[in-house]
Design an enzyme around this catalytic site. Structure first.
Site, PDB file in Angstrom:
ATOM      1  N   CYS A 288      52.834 -24.529  12.269  1.00  0.00           N
ATOM      2  CA  CYS A 288      52.589 -23.101  12.471  1.00  0.00           C
ATOM      3  C   CYS A 288      51.516 -22.872  13.540  1.00  0.00           C
ATOM      4  O   CYS A 288      50.663 -23.727  13.784  1.00  0.00           O
ATOM      5  CB  CYS A 288      52.125 -22.460  11.163  1.00  0.00           C
ATOM      6  SG  CYS A 288      53.337 -22.530   9.837  1.00  0.00           S
TER       7      CYS A 288
ATOM      8  N   ASN B 217      53.495 -21.902  17.323  1.00  0.00           N
ATOM      9  CA  ASN B 217      54.385 -22.655  16.445  1.00  0.00           C
ATOM     10  C   ASN B 217      55.181 -23.660  17.273  1.00  0.00           C
ATOM     11  O   ASN B 217      55.542 -23.403  18.419  1.00  0.00           O
ATOM     12  CB  ASN B 217      55.290 -21.737  15.618  1.00  0.00           C
ATOM     13  CG  ASN B 217      56.205 -20.849  16.429  1.00  0.00           C
ATOM     14  OD1 ASN B 217      55.826 -20.304  17.466  1.00  0.00           O
ATOM     15  ND2 ASN B 217      57.422 -20.668  15.941  1.00  0.00           N
TER      16      ASN B 217
ATOM     17  N   CYS C 200      51.998 -17.675   6.531  1.00  0.00           N
ATOM     18  CA  CYS C 200      52.702 -18.233   5.372  1.00  0.00           C
ATOM     19  C   CYS C 200      51.671 -18.663   4.334  1.00  0.00           C
ATOM     20  O   CYS C 200      50.462 -18.664   4.594  1.00  0.00           O
ATOM     21  CB  CYS C 200      53.570 -19.422   5.811  1.00  0.00           C
ATOM     22  SG  CYS C 200      52.642 -20.901   6.274  1.00  0.00           S
TER      23      CYS C 200
ATOM     24  N   CYS D  22      49.370 -21.519   5.471  1.00  0.00           N
ATOM     25  CA  CYS D  22      48.390 -21.106   6.477  1.00  0.00           C
ATOM     26  C   CYS D  22      47.319 -20.194   5.878  1.00  0.00           C
ATOM     27  O   CYS D  22      46.169 -20.219   6.309  1.00  0.00           O
ATOM     28  CB  CYS D  22      49.080 -20.449   7.665  1.00  0.00           C
ATOM     29  SG  CYS D  22      49.861 -21.689   8.740  1.00  0.00           S
TER      30      CYS D  22
ATOM     31  N   GLU E   4      48.972 -20.826  13.377  1.00  0.00           N
ATOM     32  CA  GLU E   4      47.648 -20.793  12.754  1.00  0.00           C
ATOM     33  C   GLU E   4      47.122 -22.214  12.553  1.00  0.00           C
ATOM     34  O   GLU E   4      45.948 -22.494  12.795  1.00  0.00           O
ATOM     35  CB  GLU E   4      47.707 -20.080  11.398  1.00  0.00           C
ATOM     36  CG  GLU E   4      48.197 -18.657  11.468  1.00  0.00           C
ATOM     37  CD  GLU E   4      49.703 -18.518  11.268  1.00  0.00           C
ATOM     38  OE1 GLU E   4      50.114 -17.502  10.688  1.00  0.00           O
ATOM     39  OE2 GLU E   4      50.472 -19.413  11.690  1.00  0.00           O
TER      40      GLU E   4
END
Length: 131
Positions: free
Chosen positions: A53, A42, A86, A89, A55
């Protein structure tokens, strides 16, 4: 499966994350269909919506290097609760997932917490096959 390697790569990314505002560090690692591993962390920004993020970073790296299918993705950090992706993601993972894709949730202190399929993480999802 290369879970130990995913943990190692995600941990390296976690250690390099940039989270001066929330102090909530996250690392991720993706294993693609060719056996390559890509990591991401992140990256926060003073203009909060401009951050990204872990991911998102790992998936972007996979795509930039020619990968198109996520076989495994591992997300790591430190929290009392599992650090699941989230909503945005989850949708990003869905874009490059198939029925065999596994999403691993790892904690730096507690180890591997849980593994999900994409259907467990994002049931009744909208994806490329809907178009």
């Amino acid at each position: 499966m290369k879970i130990d390697r995913l943990i190692q790569k995600a941990t390296q990314a976690y250690n390099n994350s940039y989270a001066p505002y929330s102090n909530f560090h996250v690392g991720a690692a993706v294993l693609d269909e060719n056996g390559n591993i890509y990591d991401g962390c992140n990256v926060e920004n003073a203009a909060y919506p401009s951050g990204s993020c872990a991911e998102q970073q790992a998936i972007g790296s996979m795509v930039a290097n020619g990968g198109r299918i996520i076989r495994h993705i591992l997300i790591t950090g430190v929290s009392n609760q599992p650090i699941t992706p989230c909503g945005a993601c989850r949708q990003r993972i869905r874009e490059f997932a198939d029925k065999e894709t596994l999403i691993h949730i790892h904690d730096q202190k507690r180890g591997l917490i849980k593994t999900y399929t994409i259907d467990e993480l994002l049931p009744d999802s909208f994806g490329p096959d809907n178009l």
